[in-house]
Design an enzyme around this catalytic site. Sequence first.
Site, PDB file in Angstrom:
ATOM      1  N   LYS A  12     -50.378 -40.310  34.508  1.00  0.00           N
ATOM      2  CA  LYS A  12     -50.771 -41.113  33.178  1.00  0.00           C
ATOM      3  C   LYS A  12     -49.810 -40.378  32.066  1.00  0.00           C
ATOM      4  CE  LYS A  12     -55.506 -41.995  34.788  1.00  0.00           C
ATOM      5  NZ  LYS A  12     -56.878 -42.089  34.482  1.00  0.00           N
ATOM      6  N   GLU A  97     -56.394 -48.647  31.756  1.00  0.00           N
ATOM      7  CA  GLU A  97     -56.317 -48.242  30.304  1.00  0.00           C
ATOM      8  C   GLU A  97     -55.183 -48.918  29.532  1.00  0.00           C
ATOM      9  OE1 GLU A  97     -55.254 -44.207  31.988  1.00  0.00           O
ATOM     10  OE2 GLU A  97     -57.263 -44.160  32.304  1.00  0.00           O
TER      11      GLU A  97
HETATM   12  P1  13P Z   1     -59.152 -40.040  37.715  1.00  0.00           P
HETATM   13  O1  13P Z   1     -58.847 -39.780  39.026  1.00  0.00           O
HETATM   14  O2  13P Z   1     -58.744 -39.113  36.670  1.00  0.00           O
HETATM   15  O3  13P Z   1     -60.678 -40.517  37.405  1.00  0.00           O
HETATM   16  O4  13P Z   1     -58.309 -41.260  37.252  1.00  0.00           O
HETATM   17  C1  13P Z   1     -58.318 -42.433  38.155  1.00  0.00           C
HETATM   18  C2  13P Z   1     -57.316 -43.401  37.617  1.00  0.00           C
HETATM   19  O5  13P Z   1     -57.114 -44.092  36.595  1.00  0.00           O
HETATM   20  C3  13P Z   1     -56.022 -43.506  38.559  1.00  0.00           C
HETATM   21  O6  13P Z   1     -55.272 -44.589  37.960  1.00  0.00           O
END
Ligand code: 13P
Length: 249
Positions: A12, A97
Amino acid sequence: MARKKIIAGNWKMNMTPSEAVELVNTLKPLVATEESDVVFCVPAIDLIPVLEACKGSNIQVGAENMYFEEKGAFTGEISPNMLTDIGVKYVIIGHSERREYFAETDETVNKKVLKAFEHGITPIICCGETLTQREQGVTMDFIRQQVKIAFLNVTADQAKTAVIAYEPIWAIGTGKTATTAQAQEVCAGIRQCIKEIYDEATADAIRIQYGGSVNAATAPELFAQPDIDGGLVGGAALKPDFGKIVNYK
Ligand code: 13P
């Protein structure tokens, strides 16, 4: 046919280029395996230093997004040929997202998927329901729509090489992992949807990941499910725990 697991980190918007190189150097020995494919999907500015740092290792590098044109007046975007030029092999497409904050739609996801294939980049195509959709019992209807539009005009041969990430939105970054049964049920439903669009061989070949608060404790049971071929990992991909997730057995 046994599908090879694919365990990918989605960093991210985390890690500056220098932090990224440090993280790769920490994780490299912890994720060294030939048993599963290991992919680090990193911010665009980290791609070149991360590719360099991963040289000679088993780690493959992916982008978190790309645009569906090769070049032109699209300020701020990155094209598929820019990615292939530096050796990027994977790209995450349609993460929830991006759908929520950057107005991605099923249609733009489809355009990006087609472009990725055109350039020989493997798309990791994300889908997943909201809590409201789950509570209203429309999870599979919603995901089937996402999948069917994402694969519009994608050939069976291309689809066989694709990766789908099932990520229930309510489980992302919340610490609430879907139960193993919930995750398996939807991943099986996605495979059934692929079978309906294409055929059994395509459904057997395509790899389907689970994502959403995956950690070292939950990975073993999740990845042991017949229709779960690995994971797309957010928070835990930034920690040494990722080594345990990769070596989940
Ligand atoms: P998390 O593992 O932090 O919940 O995020 C999952 C995700 O969106 C992976 O693309």
